[in-house]
Design a protein around this motif. Structure first.
Motif, PDB file in Angstrom:
ATOM      1  N   VAL A 124       0.853  -1.193   0.000  1.00  0.00           N
ATOM      2  CA  VAL A 124       0.000   0.000   0.000  1.00  0.00           C
ATOM      3  C   VAL A 124       0.889   1.243   0.000  1.00  0.00           C
ATOM      4  CG1 VAL A 124      -1.771   1.294   1.250  1.00  0.00           C
ATOM      5  CG2 VAL A 124      -1.774  -1.205   1.332  1.00  0.00           C
ATOM      6  N   THR A 125       0.595   2.167  -0.902  1.00  0.00           N
ATOM      7  CA  THR A 125       1.293   3.447  -0.935  1.00  0.00           C
ATOM      8  C   THR A 125       0.261   4.565  -0.852  1.00  0.00           C
ATOM      9  OG1 THR A 125       3.006   2.510  -2.363  1.00  0.00           O
ATOM     10  CG2 THR A 125       2.903   4.913  -2.205  1.00  0.00           C
ATOM     11  N   ALA A 126       0.502   5.540   0.027  1.00  0.00           N
ATOM     12  CA  ALA A 126      -0.413   6.672   0.162  1.00  0.00           C
ATOM     13  C   ALA A 126       0.343   7.872   0.689  1.00  0.00           C
ATOM     14  CB  ALA A 126      -1.579   6.326   1.096  1.00  0.00           C
ATOM     15  N   GLY A 127      -0.286   9.022   0.602  1.00  0.00           N
ATOM     16  CA  GLY A 127       0.300  10.238   1.126  1.00  0.00           C
ATOM     17  C   GLY A 127       0.278  10.256   2.637  1.00  0.00           C
ATOM     18  N   PHE A 128       1.126  11.082   3.223  1.00  0.00           N
ATOM     19  CA  PHE A 128       1.273  11.145   4.678  1.00  0.00           C
ATOM     20  C   PHE A 128      -0.018  11.522   5.382  1.00  0.00           C
ATOM     21  CE2 PHE A 128       1.512  15.446   3.334  1.00  0.00           C
ATOM     22  CZ  PHE A 128       1.116  16.227   4.404  1.00  0.00           C
ATOM     23  N   ASP A 129      -0.926  12.220   4.685  1.00  0.00           N
ATOM     24  CA  ASP A 129      -2.145  12.696   5.323  1.00  0.00           C
ATOM     25  C   ASP A 129      -3.375  11.885   4.943  1.00  0.00           C
ATOM     26  OD1 ASP A 129      -2.103  13.502   2.703  1.00  0.00           O
ATOM     27  OD2 ASP A 129      -2.630  15.608   3.093  1.00  0.00           O
ATOM     28  N   PHE A 130      -3.189  10.716   4.315  1.00  0.00           N
ATOM     29  CA  PHE A 130      -4.341   9.882   3.964  1.00  0.00           C
ATOM     30  C   PHE A 130      -4.967   9.308   5.233  1.00  0.00           C
ATOM     31  CE2 PHE A 130      -6.126   5.647   2.973  1.00  0.00           C
ATOM     32  CZ  PHE A 130      -7.165   6.061   2.148  1.00  0.00           C
ATOM     33  N   SER A 131      -6.285   9.390   5.323  1.00  0.00           N
ATOM     34  CA  SER A 131      -7.008   8.813   6.469  1.00  0.00           C
ATOM     35  C   SER A 131      -8.109   7.900   5.957  1.00  0.00           C
ATOM     36  CB  SER A 131      -7.593   9.912   7.359  1.00  0.00           C
ATOM     37  OG  SER A 131      -8.537  10.691   6.643  1.00  0.00           O
ATOM     38  N   PHE A 132      -8.530   6.969   6.808  1.00  0.00           N
ATOM     39  CA  PHE A 132      -9.537   5.984   6.391  1.00  0.00           C
ATOM     40  C   PHE A 132     -10.303   5.510   7.609  1.00  0.00           C
ATOM     41  CE2 PHE A 132      -5.551   3.917   7.306  1.00  0.00           C
ATOM     42  CZ  PHE A 132      -5.892   2.801   8.048  1.00  0.00           C
ATOM     43  N   GLY A 133     -11.442   4.884   7.351  1.00  0.00           N
ATOM     44  CA  GLY A 133     -12.279   4.396   8.448  1.00  0.00           C
ATOM     45  C   GLY A 133     -13.159   5.500   9.010  1.00  0.00           C
ATOM     46  N   ALA A 134     -14.122   5.096   9.844  1.00  0.00           N
ATOM     47  CA  ALA A 134     -15.094   6.033  10.412  1.00  0.00           C
ATOM     48  C   ALA A 134     -14.399   7.216  11.073  1.00  0.00           C
ATOM     49  CB  ALA A 134     -15.979   5.302  11.419  1.00  0.00           C
ATOM     50  N   TYR A 135     -14.883   8.408  10.763  1.00  0.00           N
ATOM     51  CA  TYR A 135     -14.359   9.668  11.321  1.00  0.00           C
ATOM     52  C   TYR A 135     -12.880   9.891  10.986  1.00  0.00           C
ATOM     53  CZ  TYR A 135     -18.673   9.129  13.963  1.00  0.00           C
ATOM     54  OH  TYR A 135     -19.984   8.934  14.303  1.00  0.00           O
ATOM     55  N   GLY A 136     -12.389   9.181   9.970  1.00  0.00           N
ATOM     56  CA  GLY A 136     -10.992   9.352   9.577  1.00  0.00           C
ATOM     57  C   GLY A 136     -10.016   8.938  10.655  1.00  0.00           C
ATOM     58  N   LEU A 146      -1.399  -2.430  11.574  1.00  0.00           N
ATOM     59  CA  LEU A 146      -2.395  -3.480  11.363  1.00  0.00           C
ATOM     60  C   LEU A 146      -2.039  -4.437  10.220  1.00  0.00           C
ATOM     61  CD1 LEU A 146      -5.684  -1.382  11.793  1.00  0.00           C
ATOM     62  CD2 LEU A 146      -4.588  -2.882  13.473  1.00  0.00           C
ATOM     63  N   SER A 147      -0.860  -4.270   9.646  1.00  0.00           N
ATOM     64  CA  SER A 147      -0.514  -5.089   8.478  1.00  0.00           C
ATOM     65  C   SER A 147      -0.276  -6.557   8.837  1.00  0.00           C
ATOM     66  CB  SER A 147       0.722  -4.518   7.785  1.00  0.00           C
ATOM     67  OG  SER A 147       1.863  -4.631   8.633  1.00  0.00           O
ATOM     68  N   ASN A 148       0.262  -6.811  10.027  1.00  0.00           N
ATOM     69  CA  ASN A 148       0.555  -8.187  10.467  1.00  0.00           C
ATOM     70  C   ASN A 148       1.349  -8.965   9.417  1.00  0.00           C
ATOM     71  OD1 ASN A 148      -0.832  -7.941  12.969  1.00  0.00           O
ATOM     72  ND2 ASN A 148      -2.782  -8.258  11.901  1.00  0.00           N
ATOM     73  N   GLY A 149       2.217  -8.273   8.726  1.00  0.00           N
ATOM     74  CA  GLY A 149       3.056  -8.939   7.737  1.00  0.00           C
ATOM     75  C   GLY A 149       2.349  -9.304   6.445  1.00  0.00           C
ATOM     76  N   LYS A 150       1.072  -8.930   6.310  1.00  0.00           N
ATOM     77  CA  LYS A 150       0.302  -9.316   5.112  1.00  0.00           C
ATOM     78  C   LYS A 150       0.554  -8.391   3.924  1.00  0.00           C
ATOM     79  CE  LYS A 150      -3.432 -11.456   7.765  1.00  0.00           C
ATOM     80  NZ  LYS A 150      -4.863 -11.369   8.165  1.00  0.00           N
ATOM     81  N   TYR A 151       1.003  -7.181   4.194  1.00  0.00           N
ATOM     82  CA  TYR A 151       1.268  -6.223   3.109  1.00  0.00           C
ATOM     83  C   TYR A 151       2.306  -5.217   3.594  1.00  0.00           C
ATOM     84  CZ  TYR A 151      -2.058  -3.503   5.920  1.00  0.00           C
ATOM     85  OH  TYR A 151      -2.697  -2.876   6.965  1.00  0.00           O
ATOM     86  N   GLY A 152       3.041  -4.670   2.664  1.00  0.00           N
ATOM     87  CA  GLY A 152       3.998  -3.613   2.978  1.00  0.00           C
ATOM     88  C   GLY A 152       3.333  -2.243   2.867  1.00  0.00           C
ATOM     89  N   VAL A 153       3.961  -1.242   3.451  1.00  0.00           N
ATOM     90  CA  VAL A 153       3.394   0.117   3.442  1.00  0.00           C
ATOM     91  C   VAL A 153       4.502   1.128   3.126  1.00  0.00           C
ATOM     92  CG1 VAL A 153       2.272   1.923   4.804  1.00  0.00           C
ATOM     93  CG2 VAL A 153       1.615  -0.470   5.142  1.00  0.00           C
ATOM     94  N   THR A 154       4.202   2.030   2.197  1.00  0.00           N
ATOM     95  CA  THR A 154       5.082   3.168   1.928  1.00  0.00           C
ATOM     96  C   THR A 154       4.283   4.450   2.093  1.00  0.00           C
ATOM     97  OG1 THR A 154       6.454   1.931   0.362  1.00  0.00           O
ATOM     98  CG2 THR A 154       6.529   4.342   0.222  1.00  0.00           C
ATOM     99  N   VAL A 155       4.837   5.376   2.854  1.00  0.00           N
ATOM    100  CA  VAL A 155       4.185   6.668   3.078  1.00  0.00           C
ATOM    101  C   VAL A 155       4.967   7.737   2.320  1.00  0.00           C
ATOM    102  CG1 VAL A 155       3.453   8.381   4.786  1.00  0.00           C
ATOM    103  CG2 VAL A 155       3.421   5.937   5.362  1.00  0.00           C
ATOM    104  N   ILE A 156       4.262   8.481   1.474  1.00  0.00           N
ATOM    105  CA  ILE A 156       4.894   9.555   0.704  1.00  0.00           C
ATOM    106  C   ILE A 156       4.766  10.857   1.482  1.00  0.00           C
ATOM    107  CG2 ILE A 156       4.913  10.796  -1.493  1.00  0.00           C
ATOM    108  CD1 ILE A 156       5.650   7.803  -1.649  1.00  0.00           C
TER     109      ILE A 156
END
Length: 316
Positions: A124-136, A146-156
């Protein structure tokens, strides 16, 4: 490019699970330089991992569903135009998530389950200010936790020019002001409005300046009224032109407000009624104003034309 529309809770199709994805995620209105940085990293990760590149966007704008804004939201790029831009960026798959009230209630954990893990997203790649889920409540730090090793994450990190952060808000302000060079600098390309050539009052040809009367695609934002140096895509070829956006006050009753987009195409003499075109906006030459008669208007249009020619000459 594959376009997959998803809706919670009935969003999954069996064929989605067959592919693994490197996903760029965000609303991406405008697909400006900051967004392009996110998408480019997702593409690089896809190559490194030998998986498909993907973009996830949302429709409609969250503020429309959540009612957090009093003013009307306008899109820099309506959905169809946004998808076309993703295609030009050579993305393999686009996920369009229908932003509904039910979707807005998902917890960050539920969002990750249904829209990351269940879609077989490997990175998953997203900007530093990306929010998700109820109320952001979800942010990119939580995405990592929350990745638990299932996916990598890059923050731009924040992408900025010499002034401040590159943002859709700044681009909207530039469009409202008619500052097309600012919009172009932030977008990394000219702001474009697709449309179709329709019949107008044909007054331009009687003055020696025939124009294409462009009816913009529904949902497109039209820049501030005025006269602009533009390019117009006709039958897969770009032409220079000068465009008037406004209400033609020299001819029309000021109480009858009907906005028109009229493009005088340079070195062009074809009949193009019914053709689909794209207007690319480059520079605002002047504001719209009322003239004391036809001769004064013709003289000004010639000056506008010469200014547009000079502008494009210095761009080359």
């Amino acid at each position: 490019m594959n376009v997959i529309h998803l809706k919670y809770p009935h969003q999954l199709a069996q064929e989605i699970e067959k592919e693994a994805y490197s996903l760029a995620i965000g609303f991406f209105d405008g697909v400006h330089k900051g967004h392009q940085a996110v998408i480019e990293v997702a593409k690089q990760k896809a190559e490194q991992l030998n998986i498909k590149s993907a973009v996830m966007t949302f429709d409609p704008h969250p503020s429309i569903v959540l009612g957090r804004r009093n003013e009307k939201v306008f899109y820099i790029t309506p959905l169809s135009q946004k998808i076309d831009t993703f295609k030009k960026l050579n993305i393999d798959t686009v996920f369009v998530v229908n932003f509904t009230s039910d979707f807005a209630k998902l917890t960050p954990e539920e969002f990750i389950k249904y829209f990351i893990v269940d879609l077989n997203v490997q990175h998953v790649t997203a900007g530093f200010d990306f929010s998700f889920g109820a109320y952001g409540k979800g942010n990119m730090e939580l995405m990592k936790q929350l990745s638990n090793g299932k996916y990598g994450v890059t923050v731009i990190e924040k992408q900025q020019d010499e002034v401040e952060k590159i943002s859709s808000t700044r681009i909207r302000k530039a469009l409202q002001d008619g500052d097309m060079e600012q919009a172009r600098n932030l977008l990394g390309r000219a702001f474009e409005v697709p449309g179709i050539v329709v019949h107008g009052d044909k007054r331009g040809r009687t003055m020696g300046f025939p124009t294409a009367n462009v009816q913009a695609m529904e949902g497109c934002y039209i820049p501030a009224t005025g006269v602009y140096a533009v390019k117009i895509l006709v039958q897969n070829k770009w032409y220079d032109g000068v465009c008037n956006v406004g209400y033609k006050p020299t001819f029309n009753n000021p109480d009858e407000k009907q906005l028109s987009i009229e493009v005088h195409i340079l070195n062009f003499n074809k009949n193009i009624y019914g053709e689909e075109v794209v207007v690319g906006w480059y520079n605002r030459i002047r504001s719209e104003r009322k003239f004391n008669g036809i001769e004064a208007l013709i003289e000004q249009i010639e000056l506008d034309k010469q200014q547009a020619i000079a502008y494009f000459e210095q761009l080359r």
